[in-house]
Design a protein around this motif. Sequence first.
Motif: not given
Length: 852
Positions: A570-577, A649-651, A822-824
Amino acid sequence: MANENFYLGRLFDEKNGKPTSKPLEYDSADLTTHAVVTGMTGSGKTGLCVALLEEAALNGIPAIIIDPKGDLTNLLLHFPDLAPSDFQPWIDPEVVRRANKTPEQASEEAANAWRNGLKEWGIEPKRIQELKDAVDFAVYTPGSDSGIPVSVLSSLAAPELDWESNREVLRERISSTVTALLGLVGMNNLDPISSREHILLSNIFEEHWGKGQSFDLEQLIHQTQQPDFKKLGAFDIDTFFPPKDRMALAMTLNNILAAPAFQAWREGQSLDIQNLLFTEEGKPRHSVFYLAHLSDSERMFFVTLLLSAVETWMRTQKGSTALRALLYMDEIYGYLPPTANPPSKQPLLRMLKQARAFGLGILLATQNPVDLDYKALSNTGTWFIGKLQTERDKNRLLDGLESLAGGIPRAAMDKLISSIGKRVFVMNNVHNKTPILFQTRWVMNFLAGPITRNQIPHLNELAGAKTTPQPKPEPAPVSKAESTPPPSVENLQAVPVPASAEPAAKASPATTRSSSTSEGNLTKQPLPAGVREYYLPQNYSLTEAFQFEGRAMSFGAAIQGVIYRPTLLASAQIRILDRKYGVDTEVTKSALVDSLDRRGIVRWDDFPYAGPSLDRVESAPAASARFASIEPPLNDSKLMTALQKDFNDWVYRNSSVTARANTALKVFAGPDVSQADFMKACADTARDARDAEIAKKTATIDRKIKSLEDKLIREERELREDEATLSARKMEEMGTHAENVLGLFKGSRSTRKLSSSLSKRRMTENAKADVQESIESIAQYKKDIAELQREREELIKEIGDKWGDVVNDIDEVTIAPKKTDIYVNLFGVAWKPYYLVEAGGEAFELPAFGAE
């Protein structure tokens, strides 16, 4: 003696920086509303706590003392004779050596220091003897026989409380006990509502305690395999918790019994709080529980059991407004955190709310005020605040104190805390109108520092410590399920155990496997629709695979093939803005799960991805590779969908970043800005704001100064002119006077000449008056200018101090991502390659993929 106040020190004069002669006497009844002591290392926190416990002992108040670091064992070091030979065995020889002294010299100095210190604070040596005789002291060492050992398994004994009338209390104790027991074997943070393990063990406890039956750990293990009850909720026990999974849990619990190191936990003093607080004759006790030798998990396990036992004892007592007993924790860091919920937190929360009614005082100490649950401590009656380590500590403490019952003026408290030094404390007591500043007294016990385990037997011998004989609890009747021996490796071989059911000894994904080239299938099992699959690269050479396993590479070792085993990737890209705080960052969260629970439960924190870049994930397997079979949940599309949602949800919960904010200055920075750069930006902004405010607020004063300076210049010019006039008048007066005198000698008497002389005299006096007036005016102008300049300097200093404080008014703000950001990008079955190796006639597997 029980109604006497506690003598803690003397009031401190903040202006003179010295203690006064007035003693600080603290009403022991105030401790029923509990107290917190906080201060940095070296602040005198331990000395104050020792003084509180000394006074409790002298007042006949028993105490349970939890000592994580070994400092509180000093409570047994009281030497009424103040003889150097009494001090010598307890002085660190390494400290003596570094000081270039002999042990005799060091002990002589220690004895003199205590003699002089006690005399200065008005404490006579006979008071030490009274302390020694007041209570029985003892040091207990759970998990060790260095001190008095503690049988923690006595916590499985049924409490002496009626189940029907105390059902809620006993269920709370069961929950704490089960949580602590599971935490000891590595099963942390389990939810009592959703965890099968927690629910099963809690029901076993309730089944026995509800009937007043005690039982031991061996019986608990048997009951885990075959409980006496047949249903849990609406399901039969085998559906709710299949036998093979219960066997796995039993094996995990059996590790406690099987481990030689745990034998010390099974023997010794039981956790009978009444006997730990009083002797059989009714004499009070101070029982010190030394925990410095335990690991963090063992410490949490024991503290939780002890707190639960104290809470149960408390419930059996009658109500009281007087202080009946004291529970002291020397360092609560990690036991009462603001957000996390460790096993120790719930019994502490309940006692902080309810102990007052039973006369149980709780005294908590910490040097880390940041990690406190101030909401839980909102009803604490007394706060003792010493010197703090950092500005962040002070600000967090002030934030917390503002929310306390009654409220504390922040500005006044800030000023007090900022001015204190070593052994000086602010006492904020809800029973007093205002906070009190005081200096702690000299303690009667010798503060030798942390005591080692090897010294504890001598310490107990010095105190004459002994245990109270405890009757063994009556065990529950042995059921048919319990007539079988405890589970063993042989038992387990007949029942396959899923890897997820082995939390105490989870197999590493890189463990060497015995194998053969015939294992696995050449044809891969199909995956359900919607489940994606990936192939992890073979990034290890054969040599690297041997090195990773820590094995010597045998001569002639050769790869015979490759087998892929399914894992969950499992891998996700997360943008925090957050534009306000200047945060615009991207983070990646990835996990590779080798050990899967068939129910589809994953603790994502336990499986961080540590391999090469996920850009190297392949879309096809190696040629002629074999494939292991796919087991649930990987072949269940519903479980995989649920797992992906859980991962998402964990991400979301674990992908926050910390931004820094100075709201007053309107300076914000994201995690990419260093602390130094942020502080520089704050300093620059504050400097500009300071200069602007100074220019604005000093403008009026500057105009007044300029006006006075102009007047001064004019007056000084007039003075010079007046002085010149005065000089001329004096010359004219002297000439007229000489002319009159000469006329007298010639016999000439002229009325006109006499009148002229008087006129000259009058003009000289007027010129002199003008000079004096100018001198006085100049002096007044200079005085007025000096006062305005002093006022200006004070104003500048006030403004500078204000902005200097604002520079340090920094908050850390947690910025969480939006769920839509959040993009898995990867989620599915990841086929992990292993080399099938033959070497020296042996066939085995080695990992072909791993961390680089």
